[in-house]
Design a protein around this motif. Structure first.
Motif, PDB file in Angstrom:
ATOM      1  N   GLN A 183       0.830  -1.193   0.000  1.00 19.53           N
ATOM      2  CA  GLN A 183       0.000   0.000   0.000  1.00 19.53           C
ATOM      3  C   GLN A 183       0.867   1.246   0.000  1.00 19.53           C
ATOM      4  OE1 GLN A 183      -2.998  -0.026   3.028  1.00 19.53           O
ATOM      5  NE2 GLN A 183      -3.431  -2.204   2.796  1.00 19.53           N
ATOM      6  N   LEU A 184       0.307   2.324  -0.506  1.00 14.83           N
ATOM      7  CA  LEU A 184       1.030   3.586  -0.599  1.00 14.83           C
ATOM      8  C   LEU A 184       1.257   4.158   0.811  1.00 14.83           C
ATOM      9  CD1 LEU A 184       2.173   5.562  -2.711  1.00 14.83           C
ATOM     10  CD2 LEU A 184       0.007   6.823  -2.547  1.00 14.83           C
ATOM     11  N   ILE A 185       2.492   4.559   1.098  1.00 14.00           N
ATOM     12  CA  ILE A 185       2.864   5.113   2.403  1.00 14.00           C
ATOM     13  C   ILE A 185       3.424   6.505   2.182  1.00 14.00           C
ATOM     14  CG2 ILE A 185       4.294   4.830   4.463  1.00 14.00           C
ATOM     15  CD1 ILE A 185       4.387   1.857   3.894  1.00 14.00           C
ATOM     16  N   ALA A 186       2.911   7.473   2.915  1.00 17.09           N
ATOM     17  CA  ALA A 186       3.426   8.836   2.814  1.00 17.09           C
ATOM     18  C   ALA A 186       4.864   8.881   3.345  1.00 17.09           C
ATOM     19  CB  ALA A 186       2.542   9.800   3.608  1.00 17.09           C
ATOM     20  N   GLU A 241       7.560   6.846  11.579  1.00 19.43           N
ATOM     21  CA  GLU A 241       6.649   6.394  12.631  1.00 19.43           C
ATOM     22  C   GLU A 241       6.462   4.879  12.621  1.00 19.43           C
ATOM     23  OE1 GLU A 241       2.973   8.423  12.416  1.00 19.43           O
ATOM     24  OE2 GLU A 241       3.838  10.442  12.596  1.00 19.43           O
ATOM     25  N   LEU A 242       6.813   4.220  11.525  1.00 16.50           N
ATOM     26  CA  LEU A 242       6.628   2.772  11.455  1.00 16.50           C
ATOM     27  C   LEU A 242       7.514   2.034  12.438  1.00 16.50           C
ATOM     28  CD1 LEU A 242       6.441   2.297   7.582  1.00 16.50           C
ATOM     29  CD2 LEU A 242       4.552   2.519   9.199  1.00 16.50           C
ATOM     30  N   PHE A 243       8.593   2.673  12.915  1.00 11.29           N
ATOM     31  CA  PHE A 243       9.486   2.034  13.871  1.00 11.29           C
ATOM     32  C   PHE A 243       8.997   2.184  15.303  1.00 11.29           C
ATOM     33  CE2 PHE A 243      12.188   2.646  10.178  1.00 11.29           C
ATOM     34  CZ  PHE A 243      12.844   1.427  10.100  1.00 11.29           C
ATOM     35  N   GLU A 244       7.928   2.967  15.508  1.00  9.03           N
ATOM     36  CA  GLU A 244       7.344   3.074  16.831  1.00  9.03           C
ATOM     37  C   GLU A 244       6.481   1.846  17.106  1.00  9.03           C
ATOM     38  OE1 GLU A 244       8.046   5.367  19.042  1.00  9.03           O
ATOM     39  OE2 GLU A 244       9.413   6.296  17.593  1.00  9.03           O
ATOM     40  N   PRO A 245       6.383   1.412  18.380  1.00  5.03           N
ATOM     41  CA  PRO A 245       5.573   0.230  18.683  1.00  5.03           C
ATOM     42  C   PRO A 245       4.123   0.401  18.266  1.00  5.03           C
ATOM     43  CG  PRO A 245       6.970   0.806  20.551  1.00  5.03           C
ATOM     44  CD  PRO A 245       7.076   1.934  19.564  1.00  5.03           C
ATOM     45  N   PHE A 246       3.544  -0.670  17.719  1.00  2.05           N
ATOM     46  CA  PHE A 246       2.127  -0.765  17.360  1.00  2.05           C
ATOM     47  C   PHE A 246       1.737   0.192  16.237  1.00  2.05           C
ATOM     48  CE2 PHE A 246       2.511  -1.707  21.938  1.00  2.05           C
ATOM     49  CZ  PHE A 246       2.226  -3.059  21.887  1.00  2.05           C
ATOM     50  N   VAL A 291      19.346   1.296  11.012  1.00  2.00           N
ATOM     51  CA  VAL A 291      18.290   0.830  10.116  1.00  2.00           C
ATOM     52  C   VAL A 291      17.623   2.047   9.493  1.00  2.00           C
ATOM     53  CG1 VAL A 291      16.620   0.714  12.011  1.00  2.00           C
ATOM     54  CG2 VAL A 291      16.210  -0.598   9.919  1.00  2.00           C
ATOM     55  N   HIS A 292      17.298   1.929   8.213  1.00  2.00           N
ATOM     56  CA  HIS A 292      16.691   3.044   7.468  1.00  2.00           C
ATOM     57  C   HIS A 292      15.570   2.507   6.597  1.00  2.00           C
ATOM     58  CE1 HIS A 292      16.266   6.701   5.125  1.00  2.00           C
ATOM     59  NE2 HIS A 292      16.416   5.994   4.022  1.00  2.00           N
ATOM     60  N   LEU A 347       8.964  -3.841  13.280  1.00  2.00           N
ATOM     61  CA  LEU A 347      10.041  -2.895  13.006  1.00  2.00           C
ATOM     62  C   LEU A 347      10.645  -2.326  14.276  1.00  2.00           C
ATOM     63  CD1 LEU A 347       8.751  -0.982   9.847  1.00  2.00           C
ATOM     64  CD2 LEU A 347      10.422  -2.821   9.992  1.00  2.00           C
ATOM     65  N   SER A 348       9.858  -2.247  15.358  1.00  3.90           N
ATOM     66  CA  SER A 348      10.418  -1.807  16.641  1.00  3.90           C
ATOM     67  C   SER A 348      11.478  -2.791  17.117  1.00  3.90           C
ATOM     68  CB  SER A 348       9.306  -1.682  17.685  1.00  3.90           C
ATOM     69  OG  SER A 348       8.357  -0.722  17.311  1.00  3.90           O
TER      70      SER A 348
END
Length: 378
Positions: free
Chosen positions: A311-314, A320-325, A356-357, A342-343
């Motif tokens: 899916q398209l991700i801004a 923010e994807l590395f933050e929990p949940f 990580v990037h 990812l966390s």
């Protein structure tokens, strides 16, 4: 039992200042006393033998005039010098106490701020204005520490709130299914089996979440206990054995370009890193999508890169994807995954001294690159 402490810093600085002034004043007084005596004895004019001279109303033989004048001058120096010595010590003590108090006033502000702080008032800062000295450096360091503490507390609150929300969902499903089924007196075997399937699925989700939380706690902010040679290409291939089955079921094709990429660390954690990246690439992909896995190695760093459609991700939301949940483009209540993948990747990579990037793929999807110290020199 409270620890006994000595006198305060202000009192100690005042005492040291007074001692220094006393030592210098005593030395100057002794030099004055010595020089006055020498000058008085050397300045006596020659008198005829047997002459008498009146000094302070007392007749003195001319031969003893130098000795008398020397004693008289030194007595005067001592009488005046002692009074000046005492006054100078008092003045030194008062001035040192006053100026030390002003110099240490910012430290009292730091102490007062620290005493007022609590988990609910971490937003307060010293924000000291004044010269760029050691006290200002201490205040700025304290403010920076408060910024880090506030960030850690805020992150912890969000983590606890999200974890509570995530655990509440499967537990609520279990309780509801048990209450509904057990309250039905006509429940048959088929109904009980359906209930057991739902409860089992919810219990498995809760178990996976707890295991992920424990793994995140084990890897977040601590050092490694294992330092073994690891090949990133090998752990990626091992992790794909599990993720590949789900990818095949959804028609997701995978392309591997994985030459040897040595590093050093915990093999289990690094396989979990590769597993999380590949599982995310499959679960957040689209049916019939693609996955690309690549490794490379240099003199200092080895890399593992997992790219996938999806899916398209801004771009501004990627961090923010590395933050929990946080799940990119997926509802938090989705039944696939725990939102900790990812966390855990970030925590494990940081524990290995790497980085990580992630970046959004044009047209939809995500590319995650893990950089770890190369094991060539190990």
């Amino acid at each position: 039992m409270p620890r006994r402490r000595g006198p305060g810093l202000r009192l100690r600085i005042t005492f040291v200042a007074v001692v220094i002034v006393a030592a210098v004043s005593a030395l100057l007084l002794w030099l004055g006393w010595l020089l006055v005596g020498l000058v008085a004895r050397g300045a006596v004019p020659q008198m005829p033998a047997g002459s008498k001279i009146l000094v302070d109303g007392v007749e003195v033989d001319a031969a003893r005039l130098g000795e008398v004048l020397e004693e008289h001058a030194r007595t005067q120096v001592l009488s005046v010098g002692v009074v000046a010595f005492v006054l100078l010590l008092v003045a030194a003590a008062v001035l040192a106490w006053t100026f030390t108090g002003r110099a240490l006033r910012p430290l009292h502000e730091v102490t007062g701020t620290a005493r007022r702080l609590s988990a609910e008032s971490l937003g307060e800062r010293i924000a000291l204005n004044g010269p760029d000295d050691e006290v200002a450096e201490l205040a700025d360091t304290f403010d920076a520490m408060l910024d880090r503490l506030q960030g850690a507390f805020d992150s912890q609150r969000r983590f606890v709130a999200n974890a509570s929300h995530e655990l509440r969902t499967p537990l609520a499903v279990i309780r509801t299914e048990l209450d509904v089924t057990l309250s039905d007196p006509n429940a048959d075997v088929e109904e009980l089996r359906r209930m057991s399937d739902v409860v089992g699925t919810a219990a498995l989700r809760a178990e996976q979440l707890v295991e992920a939380l424990l793994l995140l706690a084990r890897t977040d902010g601590i050092g490694l206990a294992v330092h073994d040679p690891v090949d990133l290409a090998a752990v990626a291939a091992s992790a794909w054995r599990s993720a590949g089955r789900e990818a095949a079921a959804r028609g997701v094709r995978a392309n591997f370009a994985t030459p040897p990429a040595p590093t050093v660390g915990d093999p289990a954690l690094l396989e979990r890193v590769a597993g999380n990246l590949l599982e995310n690439a499959v679960r957040h992909n689209v049916d019939g999508g693609w996955i690309e896995v690549a490794t490379d190695s240099g003199p200092q760093w080895s890399h593992l890169r997992v790219s996938s459609s999806g899916q398209l991700i801004a771009p501004e939301l990627v961090a923010e994807l590395f933050e929990p949940f946080r799940r990119g483009g997926v509802d938090r209540t989705a039944r696939t995954g725990t939102g900790l993948g990812l966390s855990i990747v970030r925590a494990a990579v940081l524990a290995h001294g790497g980085a990580v990037h992630a970046e959004a793929v044009p047209g939809g999807g995500l590319a995650v690159t893990v950089r770890l110290p190369s094991g060539r020199g190990a």
